[in-house]
Scaffold this motif. Structure first.
Motif, short mmCIF file in Angstrom:
data_model
loop_
_atom_site.label_atom_id
_atom_site.label_comp_id
_atom_site.label_asym_id
_atom_site.label_seq_id
_atom_site.Cartn_x
_atom_site.Cartn_y
_atom_site.Cartn_z
N PRO A 93 -3.92 -28.78 15.61
CA PRO A 93 -3.79 -29.97 14.77
C PRO A 93 -3.67 -29.58 13.30
O PRO A 93 -3.86 -28.42 12.94
CB PRO A 93 -5.11 -30.70 14.99
CG PRO A 93 -6.07 -29.60 15.31
CD PRO A 93 -5.30 -28.51 16.00
N THR A 94 -3.37 -30.55 12.46
CA THR A 94 -3.35 -30.26 11.02
C THR A 94 -4.79 -29.96 10.57
O THR A 94 -5.75 -30.48 11.14
CB THR A 94 -2.87 -31.47 10.20
OG1 THR A 94 -3.63 -32.60 10.59
CG2 THR A 94 -1.39 -31.72 10.39
N SER A 95 -4.90 -29.16 9.55
CA SER A 95 -6.25 -28.82 9.07
C SER A 95 -6.72 -29.89 8.08
O SER A 95 -5.95 -30.73 7.62
CB SER A 95 -6.26 -27.44 8.43
OG SER A 95 -5.23 -27.36 7.50
N GLN A 98 -3.59 -41.61 11.33
CA GLN A 98 -3.80 -40.81 12.54
C GLN A 98 -4.47 -39.48 12.22
O GLN A 98 -5.30 -39.00 12.98
CB GLN A 98 -2.46 -40.57 13.25
CG GLN A 98 -1.91 -41.80 13.93
CD GLN A 98 -2.74 -42.17 15.16
OE1 GLN A 98 -3.83 -42.75 15.03
NE2 GLN A 98 -2.26 -41.86 16.34
N ARG A 99 -4.12 -38.90 11.09
CA ARG A 99 -4.78 -37.63 10.72
C ARG A 99 -6.23 -37.89 10.31
O ARG A 99 -7.12 -37.12 10.64
CB ARG A 99 -4.00 -36.97 9.58
CG ARG A 99 -2.62 -36.52 10.03
CD ARG A 99 -1.91 -35.80 8.91
NE ARG A 99 -0.49 -35.65 9.20
CZ ARG A 99 0.30 -34.79 8.58
NH1 ARG A 99 -0.19 -34.01 7.63
NH2 ARG A 99 1.58 -34.70 8.89
N GLU A 100 -6.42 -38.97 9.55
CA GLU A 100 -7.79 -39.30 9.15
C GLU A 100 -8.66 -39.51 10.39
O GLU A 100 -9.77 -38.99 10.50
CB GLU A 100 -7.79 -40.58 8.28
CG GLU A 100 -9.18 -40.99 7.86
CD GLU A 100 -9.26 -42.38 7.24
OE1 GLU A 100 -8.39 -43.23 7.51
OE2 GLU A 100 -10.21 -42.62 6.47
N LEU A 101 -8.13 -40.27 11.33
CA LEU A 101 -8.88 -40.55 12.56
C LEU A 101 -9.23 -39.26 13.28
O LEU A 101 -10.37 -39.03 13.69
CB LEU A 101 -8.04 -41.46 13.46
CG LEU A 101 -8.62 -41.72 14.85
CD1 LEU A 101 -9.87 -42.57 14.76
CD2 LEU A 101 -7.60 -42.40 15.77
N GLY A 135 -5.05 -24.65 12.69
CA GLY A 135 -6.44 -24.89 12.35
C GLY A 135 -7.02 -26.12 13.01
O GLY A 135 -6.59 -27.21 12.76
N GLY A 136 -7.98 -25.94 13.88
CA GLY A 136 -8.67 -27.09 14.47
C GLY A 136 -9.88 -27.40 13.62
O GLY A 136 -10.63 -26.52 13.24
#
Ligand SMILES: Cc1cc2nc3c(=O)[nH]c(=O)nc-3n(C[C@H](O)[C@H](O)[C@H](O)COP(=O)(O)OP(=O)(O)OC[C@H]3O[C@@H](n4cnc5c(N)ncnc54)[C@H](O)[C@@H]3O)c2cc1C
Length: 633
Positions: A254-256, A420-423, A588-589
């Motif tokens: 996922p995005t870091s 979605q990234r914040e979540l 980066g997870g």
């Protein structure tokens, strides 16, 4: 006559001590000369169908007797890392608080009925001097929850033990005060329901006091049967819950966590933290200002962030109400300096009550519609939508790719991507963002809304069965929204209205930070070729292959004052315009803003489609056999 008569109190989403009718009653009973129980065993079970319990296996060779706790359509973990941690904190906080009162909390894993059966047998085998006299638990809504109640009742009855199901008193309006007798009489429109219970300020019952002491636990408590063992430290509990989620993370690569941004929900589980939060919201003036700020996107105080504590019953809606009344009536001097103190209900406090009533309403809908909460056709029984569902004829690689990008936040519609990234990274996203995300998936992409609801179930810290599935239905157009299909959010216009400078989008979508024009921030596919090259945006799916080019000319008008979503254009049956290849992963997870659960995600495929088990069988939430299905008028 046995010398020990034990009451088992099976806790569920009622993880608190104050305003708790059962603990209140237990305290009262313990003060009587003739005590019906000599000991009370407070018990919490991590339910194996909802929370993955393989991390509790006592040796690495052992196999869990339960299928993985995964969702039906997307095969997501049903309880992801943020809620798992918050839940562990809430359980441990209650255990600590109970111990201070001379009691404690026994923790187990498994299916509720089986756990009760095991304990009844273990107690029986221990000594003839010991017996279980009664089992109590609090009722909940939801198909699985009702099934749990039936299973526990069955085991109690088989063993000749008294069983009592208590009312769930964590809601705003008590069930005994509802203005109708049958669940089916609940109006299908929220406003009609609200009008039937107003004035809201007079509606809730009084809270019940926190017990000052409780009966002790039995001197010996039977232990968790193999192949599981339950840890005796908080760290052990958290690590057992996190282990499977770390081994098979919800998203590979996922995005870091972006720099210079903080979680809007940095809070800890438990009634202690929940009660403190209510006080701090009132004291800081956040409750008074709530009506003006509630559509915010960034920060801890634009809305109350009480949802996760409410969902687990760490606090009750009537506690929130009672503290607001004390503030409004000028009865609690700790709030003396706060704007609005002693001046009665204000717009902010009234709006909080209004929202708490929405929560009640969603629960009552679950009671009314039962298994329909989880059905694609929804409360409306609307089978007309041609939903795209992965793994079916309506799916295929294009749909899989769209879903993958939706989950990762690389759709090319920045409000959706930011949310979605914040979540994913924090377990929270605002109500405004949730509405847009749900509308985007269901109405702009035409994808099976249940997939979105399942993803929220996995990722939200505040997941609540009724609020989640009811709201998804509502926005998808199959639930209790009188406007149904007509309500489509335009996420570009919504970004203009609620994030006029693009601060929220840029906070969570780091790639966008060099952009200044709202038009480009909200629709990065509009960035010129030259600028893409200059700002190193080339090759990004969100820039080069947006899932949907949503029409809206950003005029830099700022907020229009048009609150509440609505017909902002966009088709309700859009054709997806294709998804590109996998996103440009940033690696980066990292699941939490609070420093927990960091580390690079291992790409060993826990994502959609990889789980072996769904909600079918033991996890059949939507099975129609449980609750009578009423006709939706
Ligand atoms: C698609 C979608 C999914 C959602 N899933 C959940 C969920 O799983 N759990 C959950 O608690 N809420 C859910 N909500 C409702 C709402 O978004 C959250 O309750 C709210 O964002 C939580 O933040 P807060 O506590 O700061 O809310 P505030 O704005 O401060 O509201 C105060 C309280 O009112 C209640 N509330 C507010 N709005 C709603 C609503 N629309 N429906 C029900 N209760 C509401 C919550 O308990 C909340 O804590 C969902 C909304 C949508 C659109």
């Amino acid at each position: 006559m046995t010398s020990q008569r034990i009451l088992i109190y099976l806790l569920r989403r009622d993880l608190r001590l104050s305003d708790h009718p059962i603990f209140h009653e237990l305290h009262k009973l313990s003060q009587q000369p003739q005590k019906p129980f000599t000991h009370v065993l407070p018990l919490y079970v991590f339910a194996a169908q909802q929370v993955e319990v393989s991390g509790f296996l006592c040796d690495s060779e052992a196999k869990s007797p339960f299928p993985e706790a995964r969702s039906e359509v997307g095969k997501f973990w049903r309880c992801g890392p943020h809620r798992a941690k918050f839940l562990a904190e809430a359980v441990w906080d209650l255990k600590t608080e109970l111990e201070k009162l001379g009691s404690g909390l026994h923790i187990r894993v498994g299916m509720l009925g089986q756990v009760v059966k095991d304990i009844l047998e273990q107690v029986k085998q221990e000594s003839e001097e010991i017996s279980v006299a009664a089992i109590w638990m609090t009722e909940e809504e939801g198909v699985e929850e009702k099934r749990e109640e039936r299973n526990v009742r069955k085991e109690a009855e088989k063993a000749g033990v008294d069983f009592k199901l208590w009312l769930d008193e964590k809601y705003f309006i008590d069930d005994r005060d509802l203005p109708f007798d049958k669940p089916t009489d609940l109006p299908d429109v929220f406003t009609s329901y609200r009008k039937s219970v107003e004035p809201l300020r007079d509606a809730p019952r009084k809270t019940v006091p926190r017990p000052s002491s409780l009966p002790s636990m039995p001197p010996s408590v039977p232990s968790q049967p193999l192949p599981f063992s339950t840890p005796d430290t908080y760290e052990g509990l958290e690590s057992a819950l996190m282990k499977p989620l770390l081994e098979k993370p919800p998203l590979a690569n996922p995005t870091s966590f972006p720099s210079h941004v903080e979680s809007a929900h940095p809070f800890h589980g438990g009634c202690t933290a929940g009660l403190k939060r209510i006080q701090s919201l009132i004291g800081s003036g956040a409750m008074t200002n709530y009506k003006n700020t509630r559509n915010g996107l960034l920060g801890t105080d634009f809305s109350t962030k009480l949802s996760a504590w409410l969902a687990l019953g760490c606090i009750t809606a009537r506690q929130v109400h009672a503290q607001l009344v004390d503030f409004e009536d000028g009865r609690d001097s700790q709030y003396k300096a706060t704007e609005g103190y002693g001046k009665g209900e204000n717009k902010g406090t009234a709006a909080v009550r209004f929202e708490l009533l929405w929560r009640d309403y969603m629960r009552l809908c679950t009671r009314k519609f039962g298994p329909r909460l989880f059905r694609l056709e929804g409360f409306r029984n609307d089978c007309s939508y041609p939903w795209k569902t992965p793994g079916t004829k309506s799916g295929g690689p294009e749909v899989d790719s769209m879903i993958e990008r939706f989950l990762r936040g690389t759709t090319g519609t920045s409000l959706i991507d930011a949310s979605q990234r914040e979540l994913f990274l924090t377990g929270y996203t605002s109500n405004r963002a949730r509405q847009n995300v749900a509308s985007f998936l269901a109405k702009h992409l035409g994808i099976n809304w249940k997939l979105g609801a399942e993803w929220y179930e996995c990722m939200l810290t505040d997941y609540d069965v009724s609020s989640n599935w009811g709201n998804w239905q509502y926005v998808a157009g199959v639930g209790n929204d009188p406007r149904g299909e007509a309500r489509v959010f335009n996420p570009v216009k919504q970004a203009c209205d609620y994030d006029p400078q693009g601060e929220y989008c840029k906070a969570w979508v780091e790639e966008l930070r060099a952009l200044e024009e709202p038009q480009e921030i909200f629709q990065p596919w509009k960035v010129s070729t030259e600028k893409r090259r200059k700002l190193e945006l080339e090759g990004l799916d969100m820039v080069e292959r947006p899932l949907k080019k949503i029409d809206f000319i950003v005029g830099g008008r700022g907020r229009s004052g048009h609150v509440g979503g609505g017909r902002y254009g966009g088709s309700s049956r859009p054709k997806a315009n294709g998804g590109g290849a996998g996103g440009k992963g940033r690696g980066g997870g990292n699941f939490s803003a609070r420093g927990c659960f960091r580390g690079r995600g291992r790409n060993n495929g826990a994502g959609r489609g990889n789980g072996q088990y769904g909600r079918q069988g033991m996890m059949d939430k939507a099975g129609g056999d449980d609750i009578g299905i009423e006709t939706h008028g």
